[in-house]
Design a protein around this motif. Structure first.
Motif, short mmCIF file in Angstrom:
data_model
loop_
_atom_site.label_atom_id
_atom_site.label_comp_id
_atom_site.label_asym_id
_atom_site.label_seq_id
_atom_site.Cartn_x
_atom_site.Cartn_y
_atom_site.Cartn_z
N VAL A 114 135.50 82.30 67.73
CA VAL A 114 135.81 82.53 66.59
C VAL A 114 135.34 81.00 65.63
O VAL A 114 135.62 80.34 65.74
N LYS A 115 134.82 81.47 64.61
CA LYS A 115 133.85 80.62 64.31
C LYS A 115 134.54 80.42 62.62
O LYS A 115 134.20 79.21 61.87
N THR A 116 134.99 81.47 62.08
CA THR A 116 135.57 81.25 61.28
C THR A 116 136.66 81.43 60.31
O THR A 116 137.44 82.22 61.78
N ALA A 117 137.63 81.22 58.49
CA ALA A 117 138.21 81.63 58.36
C ALA A 117 138.89 83.51 58.38
O ALA A 117 139.71 83.51 58.73
N GLN A 118 137.25 83.12 58.02
CA GLN A 118 137.99 84.27 57.92
C GLN A 118 137.92 85.68 58.89
O GLN A 118 138.45 86.89 59.18
N GLN A 119 137.15 85.35 60.66
CA GLN A 119 137.13 86.04 61.69
C GLN A 119 138.42 85.88 62.25
O GLN A 119 138.83 86.89 63.43
N CYS A 120 139.11 84.44 62.53
CA CYS A 120 140.30 84.41 62.38
C CYS A 120 141.34 85.21 62.11
O CYS A 120 142.37 85.45 62.46
N LEU A 121 141.35 85.34 60.82
CA LEU A 121 142.48 85.94 59.98
C LEU A 121 142.02 87.48 60.53
O LEU A 121 143.44 88.21 60.54
N GLU A 122 141.56 87.90 60.73
CA GLU A 122 141.13 89.79 61.46
C GLU A 122 141.95 89.61 62.45
O GLU A 122 142.72 90.03 62.94
N TYR A 123 141.09 88.61 63.52
CA TYR A 123 142.14 88.51 64.81
C TYR A 123 143.48 88.65 65.06
O TYR A 123 144.12 89.53 64.79
N ALA A 124 144.22 87.50 63.69
CA ALA A 124 145.78 87.38 63.57
C ALA A 124 146.30 89.08 63.03
O ALA A 124 147.27 89.40 63.27
N ASN A 125 145.63 89.55 61.96
CA ASN A 125 145.90 90.42 61.67
C ASN A 125 145.96 91.83 62.68
O ASN A 125 146.72 92.72 62.90
N GLN A 126 145.51 91.55 63.72
CA GLN A 126 145.04 92.29 65.16
C GLN A 126 146.15 92.82 65.49
O GLN A 126 146.80 92.80 66.00
N ARG A 146 143.02 79.82 79.00
CA ARG A 146 141.70 78.84 79.22
C ARG A 146 140.70 78.79 78.69
O ARG A 146 140.37 80.77 78.96
N GLY A 147 140.71 78.75 77.18
CA GLY A 147 139.03 79.29 77.16
C GLY A 147 139.13 80.58 76.01
O GLY A 147 138.21 81.09 75.85
N SER A 148 140.03 80.95 76.46
CA SER A 148 140.53 81.74 74.93
C SER A 148 140.67 81.45 73.30
O SER A 148 140.57 79.87 73.56
N THR A 149 140.98 81.85 72.01
CA THR A 149 141.34 81.66 70.90
C THR A 149 142.34 82.03 70.14
O THR A 149 142.26 83.44 70.50
N LEU A 150 143.11 81.98 70.33
CA LEU A 150 144.42 82.24 69.41
C LEU A 150 144.55 81.62 68.42
O LEU A 150 144.02 80.84 67.34
N CYS A 151 144.36 82.64 67.13
CA CYS A 151 144.30 83.19 65.44
C CYS A 151 145.82 83.59 64.85
O CYS A 151 146.29 84.59 65.50
N LEU A 152 146.52 82.31 64.08
CA LEU A 152 147.20 83.18 63.79
C LEU A 152 147.53 82.58 61.43
O LEU A 152 146.62 81.70 62.11
N GLU A 153 148.28 83.35 60.99
CA GLU A 153 148.16 82.82 60.16
C GLU A 153 150.16 82.46 59.91
O GLU A 153 151.09 82.65 60.69
N THR A 154 150.10 80.98 59.49
CA THR A 154 151.62 80.77 59.16
C THR A 154 152.31 81.20 58.42
O THR A 154 151.83 82.06 57.18
N ALA A 155 153.10 80.90 58.32
CA ALA A 155 154.65 80.58 56.93
C ALA A 155 154.29 80.76 55.95
O ALA A 155 154.47 81.51 54.96
N GLU A 156 153.53 80.02 55.68
CA GLU A 156 152.50 79.90 54.71
C GLU A 156 150.89 80.21 54.34
O GLU A 156 150.92 79.78 53.32
N GLY A 157 150.51 81.18 54.76
CA GLY A 157 149.80 81.87 54.40
C GLY A 157 148.56 81.29 54.74
O GLY A 157 147.35 81.14 54.34
N ARG A 158 148.41 80.22 56.27
CA ARG A 158 147.14 79.32 56.44
C ARG A 158 147.19 79.83 57.84
O ARG A 158 147.91 81.10 58.59
#
Length: 192
Positions: A114-126, A146-158
């Motif tokens: 996952v290369k960008t913030a936008q892609q990561c946000l999409e995974y987090a929202n899924q 191992r090797g997977s990527t976790l994408c999260l949206e934090t409590a502070e919206g990051r």
């Protein structure tokens, strides 16, 4: 050639490389043209890197005591101890009579980079990464590999991208703490 020059210089939007047939009609749509790149692999407007490449370890305490290990991505730190509570962080492991993995954020997992913030946000929202309340269930489902990527949206919206560099399971053989697991993440935090 003389008829093309007024079309290229007549647009006030500076889009002189548009085709001659659309340049005269495009001033009303010129405001829409910046929206096209935001749908690409670029981060959302205003997103900036807070930190990048930070290594954080989530370690199950190897003890018969009730101890929690947690990662707070907003603070960029991992903590372990009696005073650490699962609710205080985005991800926490608790070792006690019952074991748990707590996920306190909108979180998803990708098996591909996952290369960008936008892609990561999409995974987090899924979504997809959820709390698990037993060793057996965590070990069976093994959501953090191992090797997977976790994408999260934090409590502070990051937005967090946590690449799993290590996921190591250890059999302890103690009745109250039969298994232990260590996760090592290489993390990036974006702020919108």
């Amino acid at each position: 050639m003389v008829s093309v020059v007024p079309l290229l210089t007549g647009g006030e939007d500076g889009q002189g490389d548009d085709k001659g047939g659309t340049a005269a009609a495009s001033p009303s749509t010129a405001g829409d043209s910046p929206a096209a790149p935001s749908g690409s692999d670029e981060p959302p407007p205003g997103a900036r890197v807070v930190y990048e490449g930070r290594t954080l370890k989530l370690r199950t305490p190897r003890s018969r005591d009730c101890v929690t290990s947690a990662v707070d991505f907003d603070k960029g730190q991992a903590t372990t101890g009696d005073e650490t509570r699962p609710d205080d962080a985005e991800i926490a492991l608790q070792s006690c009579i019952s074991f748990g993995l707590w996920v306190n954020a909108s979180a998803g997992v990708s098996d591909t980079p996952v290369k960008t913030a936008q892609q990561c946000l999409e995974y987090a929202n899924q979504g997809g990464l959820v709390s698990i309340d037993s060793y057996e269930q965590l070990r069976e489902e093994n959501p953090i590999k191992r090797g997977s990527t976790l994408c999260l949206e934090t409590a502070e919206g990051r937005i967090v991208r946590a690449v799993v560099q290590e996921a190591q399971w250890t059999r302890l053989g103690e009745p109250s703490v039969e298994w232990a697991v260590d996760y090592t993440f290489k993390t990036t935090l974006w702020e919108q």
